[in-house]
Design a protein around this motif. Structure first.
Motif, PDB file in Angstrom:
ATOM      1  N   ARG A 119       0.816  -1.215   0.000  1.00 21.68           N
ATOM      2  CA  ARG A 119       0.000   0.000   0.000  1.00 21.68           C
ATOM      3  C   ARG A 119       0.853   1.271   0.000  1.00 21.68           C
ATOM      4  O   ARG A 119       0.312   2.378   0.064  1.00 21.68           O
ATOM      5  N   SER A 120       2.178   1.126  -0.037  1.00 23.55           N
ATOM      6  CA  SER A 120       3.102   2.270  -0.002  1.00 23.55           C
ATOM      7  C   SER A 120       2.846   3.148   1.211  1.00 23.55           C
ATOM      8  O   SER A 120       2.732   4.377   1.115  1.00 23.55           O
ATOM      9  N   THR A 121       2.743   2.520   2.366  1.00 22.67           N
ATOM     10  CA  THR A 121       2.497   3.254   3.607  1.00 22.67           C
ATOM     11  C   THR A 121       3.614   4.269   3.855  1.00 22.67           C
ATOM     12  O   THR A 121       4.788   3.978   3.645  1.00 22.67           O
ATOM     13  N   HIS A 122       3.234   5.451   4.310  1.00 18.28           N
ATOM     14  CA  HIS A 122       4.198   6.530   4.519  1.00 18.28           C
ATOM     15  C   HIS A 122       5.267   6.095   5.530  1.00 18.28           C
ATOM     16  O   HIS A 122       4.953   5.521   6.574  1.00 18.28           O
ATOM     17  N   PRO A 123       6.540   6.363   5.229  1.00 19.09           N
ATOM     18  CA  PRO A 123       7.620   5.924   6.130  1.00 19.09           C
ATOM     19  C   PRO A 123       7.524   6.494   7.544  1.00 19.09           C
ATOM     20  O   PRO A 123       8.002   5.871   8.494  1.00 19.09           O
ATOM     21  N   GLU A 124       6.917   7.672   7.707  1.00 17.49           N
ATOM     22  CA  GLU A 124       6.774   8.236   9.050  1.00 17.49           C
ATOM     23  C   GLU A 124       5.875   7.365   9.921  1.00 17.49           C
ATOM     24  O   GLU A 124       6.080   7.265  11.121  1.00 17.49           O
ATOM     25  N   VAL A 125       4.882   6.743   9.296  1.00 13.80           N
ATOM     26  CA  VAL A 125       3.991   5.854  10.045  1.00 13.80           C
ATOM     27  C   VAL A 125       4.759   4.620  10.495  1.00 13.80           C
ATOM     28  O   VAL A 125       4.724   4.216  11.663  1.00 13.80           O
TER      29      VAL A 125
ATOM     30  N   ALA B  89       0.655  -1.057  18.397  1.00 16.48           N
ATOM     31  CA  ALA B  89       1.038  -0.484  17.110  1.00 16.48           C
ATOM     32  C   ALA B  89       0.123   0.680  16.757  1.00 16.48           C
ATOM     33  O   ALA B  89       0.570   1.708  16.238  1.00 16.48           O
ATOM     34  N   SER B  90      -1.176   0.537  17.041  1.00 18.57           N
ATOM     35  CA  SER B  90      -2.116   1.630  16.745  1.00 18.57           C
ATOM     36  C   SER B  90      -1.801   2.858  17.587  1.00 18.57           C
ATOM     37  O   SER B  90      -1.848   3.992  17.093  1.00 18.57           O
ATOM     38  N   LEU B  91      -1.444   2.656  18.848  1.00 17.80           N
ATOM     39  CA  LEU B  91      -1.107   3.769  19.734  1.00 17.80           C
ATOM     40  C   LEU B  91       0.121   4.510  19.225  1.00 17.80           C
ATOM     41  O   LEU B  91       0.129   5.742  19.111  1.00 17.80           O
ATOM     42  N   GLU B  92       1.185   3.756  18.911  1.00 18.51           N
ATOM     43  CA  GLU B  92       2.429   4.376  18.465  1.00 18.51           C
ATOM     44  C   GLU B  92       2.262   5.063  17.116  1.00 18.51           C
ATOM     45  O   GLU B  92       2.831   6.128  16.869  1.00 18.51           O
ATOM     46  N   ALA B  93       1.476   4.452  16.226  1.00 27.06           N
ATOM     47  CA  ALA B  93       1.285   5.026  14.899  1.00 27.06           C
ATOM     48  C   ALA B  93       0.573   6.375  14.972  1.00 27.06           C
ATOM     49  O   ALA B  93       0.950   7.332  14.283  1.00 27.06           O
ATOM     50  N   VAL B  94      -0.449   6.476  15.817  1.00 29.49           N
ATOM     51  CA  VAL B  94      -1.187   7.741  15.943  1.00 29.49           C
ATOM     52  C   VAL B  94      -0.283   8.817  16.535  1.00 29.49           C
ATOM     53  O   VAL B  94      -0.369   9.995  16.166  1.00 29.49           O
ATOM     54  N   LYS B  95       0.629   8.421  17.417  1.00 33.03           N
ATOM     55  CA  LYS B  95       1.565   9.395  17.991  1.00 33.03           C
ATOM     56  C   LYS B  95       2.419  10.058  16.912  1.00 33.03           C
ATOM     57  O   LYS B  95       2.904  11.171  17.103  1.00 33.03           O
TER      58      LYS B  95
ATOM     59  N   THR C 216      -4.958   5.378   6.718  1.00 31.20           N
ATOM     60  CA  THR C 216      -5.482   6.728   6.950  1.00 31.20           C
ATOM     61  C   THR C 216      -4.380   7.661   7.446  1.00 31.20           C
ATOM     62  O   THR C 216      -4.250   8.804   6.984  1.00 31.20           O
ATOM     63  N   LEU C 217      -3.574   7.186   8.387  1.00 35.42           N
ATOM     64  CA  LEU C 217      -2.468   8.002   8.905  1.00 35.42           C
ATOM     65  C   LEU C 217      -1.463   8.312   7.808  1.00 35.42           C
ATOM     66  O   LEU C 217      -0.871   9.398   7.777  1.00 35.42           O
ATOM     67  N   SER C 218      -1.267   7.365   6.910  1.00 38.70           N
ATOM     68  CA  SER C 218      -0.366   7.585   5.782  1.00 38.70           C
ATOM     69  C   SER C 218      -0.860   8.743   4.921  1.00 38.70           C
ATOM     70  O   SER C 218      -0.075   9.584   4.467  1.00 38.70           O
TER      71      SER C 218
END
Length: 270
Positions: free
Chosen positions: A141-147, A163-169, A255-257
């Motif tokens: 899905r080419s997820t953004h590297p920052e995520v 993982a969801s907690l850290e990703a939203v941070k 979505t975060l990506s």
């Protein structure tokens, strides 16, 4: 009793296996490769780097024997769980990466570090899906590297809740770094992403028209909603009371990506 033999693998498959196990950053060390080759009785060959050296040795032995047993033996030796007693995340990473390759020959590395029958795939998309790897799907899905930078360890540990907690941070941390603002959560979003009397400090468009302001507000509200849905409950509720499935995590990270990609092109007012 005669040992079972297996058909030779295509050279690109063997080379890809060597690419995983001989990866510069995440693969075996040169010394480990030498020890494992000796353990499975595969003569070494010269190579410009670890991957070429390993691929050359395995391909040469396979050509001599006309079976893929040497490749299978090397993978099994390299993935023996005892080798990863202190590095379970490394095992998970290599297992996932190998499974993306092995799916092309209808095999997979199981949790015992052994090769087992698996789904076969003919295309890269099928390989990513059949490998049953969350990481491979995120790459597809080419997820953004920052995520990924914020939650890769939790994904490798197969812990979608954390993982969801850290990703939203990742979004809040990026907004703080972009602006130098010390606020957090919804207050941070209101201060830097939500347009007030003028242009937002982190503006994803010119904020000059009503549609543009609506777009800016929509992004700000989306980020606040993600904080409310995942960050706040995850930080304060026991894991027992909040389950995040792999499917939900994939949707969240996608979505975060998108949010991070909008921030990539944002204009930041000091």
């Amino acid at each position: 009793m005669t040992a079972r033999t297996y058909e030779p693998w295509a050279a690109p498959v063997v080379t890809a296996v060597a690419g995983v196990l001989g990866d510069t950053a995440q693969g075996l060390t040169g010394r480990e490769i030498g020890q494992l080759l000796a353990a499975v009785r595969v003569p070494e060959v010269e190579g410009g780097n670890k991957r070429d050296r390993l691929a050359g040795a395995l391909l040469a032995q396979q050509a001599r024997q006309q079976v893929s047993n040497c490749v299978i033996a090397f993978i099994t030796a390299a993935m023996a769980p005892v080798r990863y007693a202190q590095q379970p995340q490394t095992f998970s990473r290599r297992q996932d990466d190998l499974n993306e390759v092995l799916v092309h020959v209808g095999l997979r590395v199981n949790d015992e570090g052994k090769l087992a029958k698996g789904a076969a795939a003919a295309t890269l998309n099928q390989a990513a899906q059949h490998a049953s790897s969350l990481r491979s799907e995120l790459r597809r899905r080419s997820t953004h590297p920052e995520v990924l930078r914020y939650c890769t360890l939790e994904i490798l540990a197969k812990n979608p809740f954390h993982a969801s907690l850290e990703a939203v941070k990742s979004v809040g941390d990026r907004l703080q770094k972009l602006t130098g603002q010390g606020l957090d959560g919804a207050r941070l979003v209101d201060a830097v992403l939500m347009p007030g009397q003028g242009t937002a400090r982190v503006a994803v468009n010119t904020n000059a028209t009503v549609p543009e302001l609506d777009e800016q507000k929509g992004l700000a509200n989306l980020v606040k909603g993600l904080f409310s849905m995942y960050r706040n409950p995850a930080a304060h509720e026991p894991r027992l009371h909040r389950t995040v499935t792999d499917e939900e995590l994939l949707e969240l990270l996608t979505t975060l990506s998108m949010v991070h990609r909008r921030l990539d092109g944002a204009h930041v007012t000091p």
